[in-house]
Motif scaffolding. Structure first.
Motif, PDB file in Angstrom:
ATOM      1  N   ASP A  84       0.815  -1.210   0.000  1.00 40.49           N
ATOM      2  CA  ASP A  84       0.000   0.000   0.000  1.00 40.49           C
ATOM      3  C   ASP A  84       0.855   1.270   0.000  1.00 40.49           C
ATOM      4  O   ASP A  84       0.474   2.275  -0.606  1.00 40.49           O
ATOM      5  CB  ASP A  84      -0.986  -0.020   1.167  1.00 40.49           C
ATOM      6  CG  ASP A  84      -2.024  -1.131   0.986  1.00 40.49           C
ATOM      7  OD1 ASP A  84      -2.689  -1.149  -0.066  1.00 40.49           O
ATOM      8  OD2 ASP A  84      -2.146  -1.982   1.884  1.00 40.49           O
ATOM      9  N   ALA A  85       1.997   1.246   0.641  1.00 42.48           N
ATOM     10  CA  ALA A  85       2.911   2.391   0.608  1.00 42.48           C
ATOM     11  C   ALA A  85       3.434   2.600  -0.810  1.00 42.48           C
ATOM     12  O   ALA A  85       3.512   3.740  -1.292  1.00 42.48           O
ATOM     13  CB  ALA A  85       4.067   2.183   1.583  1.00 42.48           C
ATOM     14  N   TRP A  86       3.773   1.515  -1.495  1.00 41.74           N
ATOM     15  CA  TRP A  86       4.224   1.626  -2.884  1.00 41.74           C
ATOM     16  C   TRP A  86       3.104   2.154  -3.775  1.00 41.74           C
ATOM     17  O   TRP A  86       3.328   2.983  -4.654  1.00 41.74           O
ATOM     18  CB  TRP A  86       4.740   0.278  -3.399  1.00 41.74           C
ATOM     19  CG  TRP A  86       6.198   0.093  -3.131  1.00 41.74           C
ATOM     20  CD1 TRP A  86       6.774  -0.602  -2.110  1.00 41.74           C
ATOM     21  CD2 TRP A  86       7.269   0.642  -3.903  1.00 41.74           C
ATOM     22  NE1 TRP A  86       8.138  -0.516  -2.201  1.00 41.74           N
ATOM     23  CE2 TRP A  86       8.470   0.239  -3.292  1.00 41.74           C
ATOM     24  CE3 TRP A  86       7.333   1.430  -5.044  1.00 41.74           C
ATOM     25  CZ2 TRP A  86       9.716   0.581  -3.788  1.00 41.74           C
ATOM     26  CZ3 TRP A  86       8.583   1.785  -5.546  1.00 41.74           C
ATOM     27  CH2 TRP A  86       9.756   1.363  -4.919  1.00 41.74           C
ATOM     28  N   TYR A  87       1.881   1.675  -3.556  1.00 37.85           N
ATOM     29  CA  TYR A  87       0.755   2.153  -4.361  1.00 37.85           C
ATOM     30  C   TYR A  87       0.559   3.657  -4.163  1.00 37.85           C
ATOM     31  O   TYR A  87       0.395   4.405  -5.134  1.00 37.85           O
ATOM     32  CB  TYR A  87      -0.533   1.396  -4.022  1.00 37.85           C
ATOM     33  CG  TYR A  87      -1.697   1.906  -4.828  1.00 37.85           C
ATOM     34  CD1 TYR A  87      -1.869   1.503  -6.144  1.00 37.85           C
ATOM     35  CD2 TYR A  87      -2.594   2.825  -4.293  1.00 37.85           C
ATOM     36  CE1 TYR A  87      -2.915   1.998  -6.915  1.00 37.85           C
ATOM     37  CE2 TYR A  87      -3.638   3.324  -5.050  1.00 37.85           C
ATOM     38  CZ  TYR A  87      -3.787   2.906  -6.347  1.00 37.85           C
ATOM     39  OH  TYR A  87      -4.810   3.403  -7.120  1.00 37.85           O
ATOM     40  N   LEU A 107      -4.079 -16.789  -3.791  1.00 39.10           N
ATOM     41  CA  LEU A 107      -2.629 -16.649  -3.980  1.00 39.10           C
ATOM     42  C   LEU A 107      -1.909 -16.164  -2.722  1.00 39.10           C
ATOM     43  O   LEU A 107      -0.680 -16.137  -2.686  1.00 39.10           O
ATOM     44  CB  LEU A 107      -2.344 -15.684  -5.137  1.00 39.10           C
ATOM     45  CG  LEU A 107      -2.878 -16.117  -6.502  1.00 39.10           C
ATOM     46  CD1 LEU A 107      -2.657 -15.013  -7.525  1.00 39.10           C
ATOM     47  CD2 LEU A 107      -2.234 -17.416  -6.944  1.00 39.10           C
ATOM     48  N   LYS A 108      -2.703 -15.723  -1.746  1.00 38.62           N
ATOM     49  CA  LYS A 108      -2.163 -15.199  -0.488  1.00 38.62           C
ATOM     50  C   LYS A 108      -1.280 -13.971  -0.714  1.00 38.62           C
ATOM     51  O   LYS A 108      -0.208 -13.840  -0.125  1.00 38.62           O
ATOM     52  CB  LYS A 108      -1.436 -16.281   0.297  1.00 38.62           C
ATOM     53  CG  LYS A 108      -2.344 -17.441   0.679  1.00 38.62           C
ATOM     54  CD  LYS A 108      -1.626 -18.498   1.460  1.00 38.62           C
ATOM     55  CE  LYS A 108      -2.472 -19.644   1.882  1.00 38.62           C
ATOM     56  NZ  LYS A 108      -3.642 -19.998   1.200  1.00 38.62           N
ATOM     57  N   ILE A 109      -1.783 -13.071  -1.591  1.00 38.83           N
ATOM     58  CA  ILE A 109      -1.056 -11.832  -1.880  1.00 38.83           C
ATOM     59  C   ILE A 109      -2.021 -10.649  -1.935  1.00 38.83           C
ATOM     60  O   ILE A 109      -3.218 -10.814  -2.125  1.00 38.83           O
ATOM     61  CB  ILE A 109      -0.284 -11.883  -3.216  1.00 38.83           C
ATOM     62  CG1 ILE A 109      -1.241 -12.069  -4.395  1.00 38.83           C
ATOM     63  CG2 ILE A 109       0.807 -12.933  -3.185  1.00 38.83           C
ATOM     64  CD1 ILE A 109      -0.605 -11.838  -5.761  1.00 38.83           C
ATOM     65  N   ARG A 110      -1.459  -9.473  -1.755  1.00 41.22           N
ATOM     66  CA  ARG A 110      -2.111  -8.199  -2.071  1.00 41.22           C
ATOM     67  C   ARG A 110      -1.216  -7.558  -3.109  1.00 41.22           C
ATOM     68  O   ARG A 110      -0.001  -7.464  -2.912  1.00 41.22           O
ATOM     69  CB  ARG A 110      -2.246  -7.332  -0.828  1.00 41.22           C
ATOM     70  CG  ARG A 110      -2.927  -5.996  -1.072  1.00 41.22           C
ATOM     71  CD  ARG A 110      -3.347  -5.357   0.242  1.00 41.22           C
ATOM     72  NE  ARG A 110      -3.877  -4.029   0.037  1.00 41.22           N
ATOM     73  CZ  ARG A 110      -5.068  -3.724  -0.444  1.00 41.22           C
ATOM     74  NH1 ARG A 110      -5.890  -4.697  -0.801  1.00 41.22           N
ATOM     75  NH2 ARG A 110      -5.460  -2.469  -0.582  1.00 41.22           N
ATOM     76  N   ALA A 111      -1.797  -7.121  -4.239  1.00 42.49           N
ATOM     77  CA  ALA A 111      -0.956  -6.678  -5.347  1.00 42.49           C
ATOM     78  C   ALA A 111      -1.657  -5.630  -6.198  1.00 42.49           C
ATOM     79  O   ALA A 111      -2.878  -5.496  -6.176  1.00 42.49           O
ATOM     80  CB  ALA A 111      -0.590  -7.872  -6.221  1.00 42.49           C
ATOM     81  N   PHE A 112      -0.839  -4.901  -6.959  1.00 37.85           N
ATOM     82  CA  PHE A 112      -1.341  -3.989  -7.981  1.00 37.85           C
ATOM     83  C   PHE A 112      -0.355  -3.993  -9.134  1.00 37.85           C
ATOM     84  O   PHE A 112       0.774  -4.471  -9.000  1.00 37.85           O
ATOM     85  CB  PHE A 112      -1.549  -2.567  -7.438  1.00 37.85           C
ATOM     86  CG  PHE A 112      -0.290  -1.863  -7.049  1.00 37.85           C
ATOM     87  CD1 PHE A 112       0.402  -1.065  -7.960  1.00 37.85           C
ATOM     88  CD2 PHE A 112       0.220  -1.987  -5.763  1.00 37.85           C
ATOM     89  CE1 PHE A 112       1.571  -0.415  -7.600  1.00 37.85           C
ATOM     90  CE2 PHE A 112       1.382  -1.335  -5.394  1.00 37.85           C
ATOM     91  CZ  PHE A 112       2.066  -0.545  -6.318  1.00 37.85           C
ATOM     92  N   VAL A 113      -0.803  -3.471 -10.267  1.00 33.55           N
ATOM     93  CA  VAL A 113       0.047  -3.425 -11.455  1.00 33.55           C
ATOM     94  C   VAL A 113       0.048  -2.022 -12.050  1.00 33.55           C
ATOM     95  O   VAL A 113      -0.858  -1.220 -11.808  1.00 33.55           O
ATOM     96  CB  VAL A 113      -0.380  -4.449 -12.532  1.00 33.55           C
ATOM     97  CG1 VAL A 113      -0.228  -5.870 -12.021  1.00 33.55           C
ATOM     98  CG2 VAL A 113      -1.791  -4.179 -13.021  1.00 33.55           C
ATOM     99  N   PHE A 114       1.074  -1.757 -12.847  1.00 39.89           N
ATOM    100  CA  PHE A 114       1.213  -0.535 -13.625  1.00 39.89           C
ATOM    101  C   PHE A 114       2.184  -0.834 -14.747  1.00 39.89           C
ATOM    102  O   PHE A 114       2.767  -1.923 -14.794  1.00 39.89           O
ATOM    103  CB  PHE A 114       1.703   0.641 -12.756  1.00 39.89           C
ATOM    104  CG  PHE A 114       3.046   0.416 -12.131  1.00 39.89           C
ATOM    105  CD1 PHE A 114       4.194   0.929 -12.704  1.00 39.89           C
ATOM    106  CD2 PHE A 114       3.175  -0.325 -10.964  1.00 39.89           C
ATOM    107  CE1 PHE A 114       5.447   0.722 -12.130  1.00 39.89           C
ATOM    108  CE2 PHE A 114       4.404  -0.530 -10.376  1.00 39.89           C
ATOM    109  CZ  PHE A 114       5.547  -0.015 -10.965  1.00 39.89           C
ATOM    110  N   ASN A 115       2.362   0.122 -15.658  1.00 35.57           N
ATOM    111  CA  ASN A 115       3.272  -0.082 -16.788  1.00 35.57           C
ATOM    112  C   ASN A 115       4.500   0.800 -16.664  1.00 35.57           C
ATOM    113  O   ASN A 115       4.412   1.939 -16.200  1.00 35.57           O
ATOM    114  CB  ASN A 115       2.578   0.243 -18.115  1.00 35.57           C
ATOM    115  CG  ASN A 115       1.519  -0.761 -18.468  1.00 35.57           C
ATOM    116  OD1 ASN A 115       1.453  -1.847 -17.904  1.00 35.57           O
ATOM    117  ND2 ASN A 115       0.663  -0.410 -19.394  1.00 35.57           N
TER     118      ASN A 115
END
Length: 129
Positions: A84-87, A107-115
């Protein structure tokens, strides 16, 4: 007689190479936005330390083994302590194609993506406790 495979304990680095039309732009992104440190400077190929023995290499497509292509079937994933800090940081500076974090119990993860600047997808993830 069977061949003897070398021991992976002797492997020094893991490098994933990405190919760019605009290498200086990619360099600025990986150094200034993501904060990676240049580990090996080969001129038209720049290798950045990510973690442990993991590295990402940025290559000028006019000199490398491959050419940049508009379709990027590669995703680079970085596992971090605080997704969340990275987001929040990346949202504030306005990176391309940023999607909000999601949790996956499967998957036991919290994640986000960007390009990145030429469309390689980057995933930032944290393990769910």
């Amino acid at each position: 007689m069977a061949a003897t495979r070398p021991d992976h304990a002797a492997t020094q680095l893991l490098i994933t190479f990405l190919y760019y039309k605009d290498l200086p732009r990619a360099i600025r992104f990986y150094e200034d936005v993501l904060g990676f440190t240049l580990a090996i400077d080969q001129g038209w190929s720049k290798i950045y330390h990510v973690t442990g023995s993991g590295h990402v290499g940025l290559v000028d497509e006019s000199r490398g083994s491959h050419r940049a292509h508009p379709v990027k079937p590669v995703q680079i994933c970085f596992r971090v302590a605080d997704v969340d800090a990275w987001y929040a940081y990346l949202a504030e500076i306005g990176v391309d194609a940023l999607r909000p974090p999601r949790s996956s119990e499967e998957l036991k993860i919290r994640a986000f993506v960007f390009n990145d600047p030429e469309g390689y997808q980057i995933e930032i993830q944290s393990a769910l406790d």
